[in-house]
Every structure is written in structure tokens, then in C-alpha cells.
Scaffold this active site. Structure first.
Site, PDB file in Angstrom:
ATOM      1  N   ARG A 177      40.407  39.539  46.554  1.00  0.00           N
ATOM      2  CA  ARG A 177      39.534  40.345  47.427  1.00  0.00           C
ATOM      3  C   ARG A 177      39.728  39.992  48.898  1.00  0.00           C
ATOM      4  NH1 ARG A 177      33.844  37.804  45.411  1.00  0.00           N
ATOM      5  NH2 ARG A 177      34.387  35.668  45.908  1.00  0.00           N
ATOM      6  N   SER A 178      39.984  38.725  49.209  1.00  0.00           N
ATOM      7  CA  SER A 178      40.254  38.374  50.609  1.00  0.00           C
ATOM      8  C   SER A 178      41.717  37.975  50.749  1.00  0.00           C
ATOM      9  CB  SER A 178      39.353  37.222  51.053  1.00  0.00           C
ATOM     10  OG  SER A 178      39.641  36.060  50.305  1.00  0.00           O
ATOM     11  N   ALA A 236      41.601  32.530  32.533  1.00  0.00           N
ATOM     12  CA  ALA A 236      40.396  32.708  33.368  1.00  0.00           C
ATOM     13  C   ALA A 236      39.156  32.794  32.474  1.00  0.00           C
ATOM     14  CB  ALA A 236      40.564  33.927  34.251  1.00  0.00           C
ATOM     15  N   ARG A 237      38.789  34.002  32.083  1.00  0.00           N
ATOM     16  CA  ARG A 237      37.720  34.215  31.109  1.00  0.00           C
ATOM     17  C   ARG A 237      38.105  35.459  30.309  1.00  0.00           C
ATOM     18  NH1 ARG A 237      36.456  29.766  31.901  1.00  0.00           N
ATOM     19  NH2 ARG A 237      34.462  28.889  32.623  1.00  0.00           N
ATOM     20  N   GLU A 266      33.785  33.607  22.754  1.00  0.00           N
ATOM     21  CA  GLU A 266      34.169  32.313  22.172  1.00  0.00           C
ATOM     22  C   GLU A 266      33.026  31.730  21.342  1.00  0.00           C
ATOM     23  OE1 GLU A 266      35.713  29.758  25.252  1.00  0.00           O
ATOM     24  OE2 GLU A 266      37.121  31.308  25.908  1.00  0.00           O
ATOM     25  N   HIS A 284      40.876  27.311  24.391  1.00  0.00           N
ATOM     26  CA  HIS A 284      40.246  27.021  25.689  1.00  0.00           C
ATOM     27  C   HIS A 284      40.474  25.555  26.105  1.00  0.00           C
ATOM     28  CE1 HIS A 284      36.868  28.474  28.584  1.00  0.00           C
ATOM     29  NE2 HIS A 284      37.712  27.647  29.204  1.00  0.00           N
TER      30      HIS A 284
HETATM   31  P1  NAP Z   1      38.427  29.922  42.893  1.00  0.00           P
HETATM   32  O1  NAP Z   1      39.170  28.915  43.698  1.00  0.00           O
HETATM   33  O2  NAP Z   1      37.052  30.286  43.274  1.00  0.00           O
HETATM   34  O3  NAP Z   1      39.345  31.238  42.781  1.00  0.00           O
HETATM   35  C1  NAP Z   1      38.878  32.477  42.378  1.00  0.00           C
HETATM   36  C2  NAP Z   1      39.598  33.540  43.199  1.00  0.00           C
HETATM   37  O4  NAP Z   1      39.215  34.820  42.695  1.00  0.00           O
HETATM   38  C3  NAP Z   1      39.252  33.500  44.684  1.00  0.00           C
HETATM   39  O5  NAP Z   1      40.441  33.550  45.433  1.00  0.00           O
HETATM   40  C4  NAP Z   1      38.378  34.734  44.872  1.00  0.00           C
HETATM   41  O6  NAP Z   1      38.530  35.334  46.128  1.00  0.00           O
HETATM   42  C5  NAP Z   1      38.929  35.649  43.815  1.00  0.00           C
HETATM   43  N1  NAP Z   1      37.953  36.685  43.426  1.00  0.00           N
HETATM   44  C6  NAP Z   1      36.675  36.502  43.035  1.00  0.00           C
HETATM   45  N2  NAP Z   1      36.100  37.681  42.740  1.00  0.00           N
HETATM   46  C7  NAP Z   1      37.030  38.626  42.971  1.00  0.00           C
HETATM   47  C8  NAP Z   1      37.036  40.039  42.850  1.00  0.00           C
HETATM   48  N3  NAP Z   1      35.948  40.714  42.437  1.00  0.00           N
HETATM   49  N4  NAP Z   1      38.171  40.695  43.156  1.00  0.00           N
HETATM   50  C9  NAP Z   1      39.254  40.019  43.579  1.00  0.00           C
HETATM   51  N5  NAP Z   1      39.322  38.700  43.713  1.00  0.00           N
HETATM   52  C10 NAP Z   1      38.215  37.994  43.412  1.00  0.00           C
HETATM   53  O7  NAP Z   1      38.320  29.413  41.370  1.00  0.00           O
HETATM   54  P2  NAP Z   1      39.357  28.500  40.548  1.00  0.00           P
HETATM   55  O8  NAP Z   1      38.987  27.076  40.683  1.00  0.00           O
HETATM   56  O9  NAP Z   1      40.752  28.925  40.862  1.00  0.00           O
HETATM   57  O10 NAP Z   1      38.970  28.955  39.066  1.00  0.00           O
HETATM   58  C11 NAP Z   1      39.119  30.308  38.649  1.00  0.00           C
HETATM   59  C12 NAP Z   1      38.533  30.526  37.280  1.00  0.00           C
HETATM   60  O11 NAP Z   1      39.376  29.946  36.297  1.00  0.00           O
HETATM   61  C13 NAP Z   1      37.173  29.871  37.008  1.00  0.00           C
HETATM   62  O12 NAP Z   1      36.115  30.655  37.507  1.00  0.00           O
HETATM   63  C14 NAP Z   1      37.145  29.767  35.502  1.00  0.00           C
HETATM   64  O13 NAP Z   1      36.545  30.909  34.944  1.00  0.00           O
HETATM   65  C15 NAP Z   1      38.614  29.725  35.118  1.00  0.00           C
HETATM   66  N6  NAP Z   1      39.012  28.394  34.569  1.00  0.00           N
HETATM   67  C16 NAP Z   1      39.448  28.319  33.282  1.00  0.00           C
HETATM   68  C17 NAP Z   1      39.886  27.101  32.774  1.00  0.00           C
HETATM   69  C18 NAP Z   1      40.367  26.989  31.363  1.00  0.00           C
HETATM   70  O14 NAP Z   1      40.117  25.972  30.731  1.00  0.00           O
HETATM   71  N7  NAP Z   1      41.068  27.971  30.836  1.00  0.00           N
HETATM   72  C19 NAP Z   1      39.858  25.944  33.567  1.00  0.00           C
HETATM   73  C20 NAP Z   1      39.403  26.061  34.872  1.00  0.00           C
HETATM   74  C21 NAP Z   1      38.983  27.304  35.362  1.00  0.00           C
HETATM   75  P3  NAP Z   1      37.893  34.764  47.504  1.00  0.00           P
HETATM   76  O15 NAP Z   1      38.792  33.649  47.942  1.00  0.00           O
HETATM   77  O16 NAP Z   1      37.928  35.927  48.398  1.00  0.00           O
HETATM   78  O17 NAP Z   1      36.519  34.281  47.145  1.00  0.00           O
HETATM   79  C1  GLV Z   2      36.881  25.971  32.249  1.00  0.00           C
HETATM   80  O1  GLV Z   2      37.049  27.023  31.700  1.00  0.00           O
HETATM   81  C2  GLV Z   2      36.238  25.840  33.518  1.00  0.00           C
HETATM   82  O2  GLV Z   2      35.722  26.835  34.042  1.00  0.00           O
HETATM   83  O3  GLV Z   2      36.222  24.698  34.025  1.00  0.00           O
END
Ligand code: NAP
Ligand code: GLV
Ligand code: GLV
Length: 319
Positions: A177-178, A236-237, A266, A284
Site C-alpha cells: 500500500r505504501s 502470511a495467513r 487452522e 504453520h
Molecule cells: P510488516 O512488516 O508489518 O509487513 C506487512 C506489509 O504489508 C507492510 O509493508 C504493509 O504496508 C503491507 N500491507 C498491510 N496492509 C496492506 C494492504 N491492505 N494492502 C497492501 N499492503 C498492505 O509485517 P511482517 O513482520 O513482515 O509480517 C507479515 C505477516 O506475516 C504477519 O502479519 C503474519 O500474519 C505473517 N507471519 C507468518 C509467520 C508464519 O509462521 N508463517 C511468521 C511471521 C509472520 P505498510 O508498510 O504501508 O504498512
Molecule cells: C506467525 O504466524 C506470526 O504471526 O508470528
């Protein structure tokens, strides 16, 4: 001395600092708390370290109101918590950003490599005694070098996943988005609309948080834009994409492959995803390394310690 509840046993050592200052009670069961157990437990504690598999909704917040000061999520994602309800009840929420970025990006790559080179099917073939010698056409997969990787959600994990792609000689597109000018400069990444990313990418990796805006973002119409040779990976989710339609595309050979670590409901897995040889399914485990899970426990504990000392959490989550 305050009372802290931890909804599941965490890796040993992670809560040592917290245990020195407060009474820490850990769910002794080898399973998550039931809803009834969660509703009853939160009434008796000043702080709760919870997991992404605990649903902290308005009812749980109501039960916790007046007693619990913080829900410290042992995860970076916090879609399991009604953050607005928590704020209205004067309860802090925290998460574990950053410490799990590299582990999760590694897992996205494990899935991409496994899906692109049929690693699981080839392993099963080998241990079944079917390897009869080098074969010119068995298990042919897809090349990474020269291919295009589309990053959907270029935050911490999305960018870390893209950084690894440079070593593989890939071109990078991203949807976010940004704009991320520093990421563009560092990785040569090009920001495009989601539809263009889906049309042009050979590999697509999802890294969005689950929010009302991202739920179902990769719907049927958008998934249809993928190339027949494409491989899609989701760490992601689950609910950001239409699982049933993805399963249909995999089944009918409409895309080459997929790697999934997360699911919409899940621990349920969409039945149509089971038994396909072009999808790799994981339970997961994105953040599941010893070092990372230890850092996540320490981070959750530090957030609890801060709040119990009358300070703001170090990693606050706000609506
Ligand atoms: P993050 O740094 O907050 O990154 C999320 C990105 O998505 C940001 O760049 C954000 O943009 C963008 N975004 C949010 N809403 C949006 C929208 N509506 N349209 C377009 N872009 C959008 O988070 P992260 O630490 O990378 O983690 C991301 C996700 O991974 C977590 O929320 C979690 O669900 C998942 N995860 C999964 C595991 C696993 O075990 N599989 C582990 C860790 C995390 P902005 O910069 O503009 O805010
Ligand atoms: C794992 O899915 C997390 O969001 O840390
Ligand atoms: C394969 O093992 C090769 O040498 O090309």
C-alpha cells in the site's frame, strides 16, 4: 509480585527474566486452552502471554477487564486479538516484530524451492526404492535464475524474502500500500499493482497481515491472472487467499505449484489440498527455529515486564 499466565509451554529459558520477578503459571496441558478455560483463566492474572491460536475476542477481553494489563502475543501477526476491544478496556496488546523476520523468509524460500523442484515427491520416490538411475525427464521443475518474484506485502518479511532472491538472480516486483523507496534501491524492486504482479510473476510470495482489507484479497478473479507456470507460496495467513479456488487450480494444472504454511481455518486443511503432488503443505512453522522462538519468548516477556513496571509495552499494537 504479579501473576502472569502463559497459554502454552514455550521453549525453555525464554521466560527466565520474567520468572525472577513474577509468578509465572504455564498451561501444563499438551494442547491449547479451550474457550471456557481461557475465559476462566484470564480473570485471575495481571498479564497473559498468548499464542496466535488463542482467540482473544471481545468476550475474552470482557472477562479480562479490570485485571489483565497486557495480552503479549507470541507472534508478530495479531489478527487473533480484538485490539480495539482491548484498547477500550484499557488493556495493552503487544507482538514480536523483527525477531522472526529471517526465519520466516527462510521458510518462504524452503517452500518455493520445494514446490519448484518437487522436493517432497522426489524424496518420497527415493525412499520408496523407486530410484533406478539418473533420468532425463523425471521431476522436471522450474528455474529461479532470470525468473520474476512477486512480493505481495513488502514489509519486514516480504523484503527479507526478496533480498534472498538477489542471490538467485531473480527480478523483483512488489505490491504494497505504501511505496518502499529504500527497498527499491536495495533490491531493484519495482512497485506494481497487484493484478500486474500476478500476471507477470513466475513466483508469488504472500507477506500481508490479515486485516479486513486483506481478507480474501487473492480471490478467484485475481488468482486466475497467475501464469500456468506460476508457483505461489503463502506464509502470511490462510484467509488472504481463496483456498478452495487455489486447490481447484492446482488440481486442474492451471498453475504449476504452491507451498502453504498457513490455512484459513487452522488446524483444518481444505480437503481439496490433500493428496495433490504439486503442493507442499506445512503446519504453520514459519518462525519455528530454536533461536527465533527463544527470542520471541524473551520479547513477549520484556513487554510484560515493561507493563507490569508501569511503562508502555516495547512493541505495542494499536487498532
Ligand atoms: P510488516 O512488516 O508489518 O509487513 C506487512 C506489509 O504489508 C507492510 O509493508 C504493509 O504496508 C503491507 N500491507 C498491510 N496492509 C496492506 C494492504 N491492505 N494492502 C497492501 N499492503 C498492505 O509485517 P511482517 O513482520 O513482515 O509480517 C507479515 C505477516 O506475516 C504477519 O502479519 C503474519 O500474519 C505473517 N507471519 C507468518 C509467520 C508464519 O509462521 N508463517 C511468521 C511471521 C509472520 P505498510 O508498510 O504501508 O504498512
Ligand atoms: C506467525 O504466524 C506470526 O504471526 O508470528
Ligand atoms: C548431473 O549430475 C550432471 O553432471 O550434469
Amino acid at each position: 509480585m504479579a501473576k502472569v499466565y502463559v497459554t502454552r509451554q514455550l521453549p525453555p529459558g525464554g521466560l527466565a527474566k520474567l520468572e525472577k520477578e513474577h509468578q509465572v503459571d504455564v498451561n501444563p496441558r499438551q494442547r491449547p486452552l479451550t474457550r471456557e478455560e481461557l475465559l476462566e483463566t484470564v480473570r485471575h492474572y495481571d498479564a497473559v502471554i498468548c499464542l496466535l491460536s488463542d482467540t482473544i475476542d471481545a468476550r475474552v477481553i470482557e472477562a479480562a477487564r479490570g485485571r489483565v494489563q497486557i495480552f503479549a502475543n507470541y507472534a508478530v501477526g495479531y489478527d487473533n486479538i480484538d485490539v480495539a476491544a482491548a484498547q477500550a478496556a484499557g488493556i495493552y496488546v503487544s507482538n514480536t516484530p523483527g525477531v522472526l523476520t529471517e526465519a520466516t523468509a527462510d521458510l518462504a524460500w524452503a517452500l518455493m524451492l520445494a514446490a519448484a523442484r518437487h522436493i517432497v515427491a522426489a524424496h518420497n520416490f527415493t525412499v520408496a526404492g523407486k530410484f533406478k538411475g539418473w533420468h532425463p525427464t523425471e521431476f522436471l521443475g522450474r528455474d529461479f535464475c532470470g525468473a520474476t518474484l512477486g512480493i505481495v506485502g513488502a514489509g519486514r518479511i516480504g523484503q527479507a524474502t526478496a533480498r534472498r532472491a538477489l542471490g538467485f538472480g531473480m527480478n523483483i516486483l512488489y505490491y504494497n500500500r505504501s511505496p518502499k523507496p529504500q527497498f527499491e534501491a536495495e533490491c531493484g524492486a519495482k512497485r506494481v499493482e497487484l493484478e500486474e504482479l500476478l500476471r507477470q510473476s513466475d513466483f508469488v510470495s504472500l507477506h500481508l497481515p490479515l486485516t479486513p482489507q486483506t481478507r480474501g484479497l487473492l480471490n478467484k478473479e485475481r488468482l486466475k491472472l497467475l501464469k500456468p507456470s506460476a508457483i505461489i507460496v503463502n506464509t502470511a495467513r490462510g484467509a488472504v487467499l481463496d483456498e478452495a479456488y487455489l486447490a481447484h487450480m492446482l488440481k486442474t494444472g492451471r498453475i504449476a505449484g504452491a507451498g502453504l504454511d498457513v490455512y484459513a481455518e487452522e488446524p483444518k486443511i481444505h480437503p481439496d489440498l490433500i493428496g495433490l503432488d504439486n503442493v507442499v503443505l506445512l503446519p504453520h512453522i514459519g518462525s519455528a527455529s530454536w533461536q527465533t522462538r527463544l527470542k520471541m519468548a524473551e520479547m513477549a516477556a520484556d513487554n510484560v515486564l515493561a507493563v507490569l513496571a508501569g511503562k508502555e509495552p516495547l512493541n505495542p499494537v494499536r487498532p
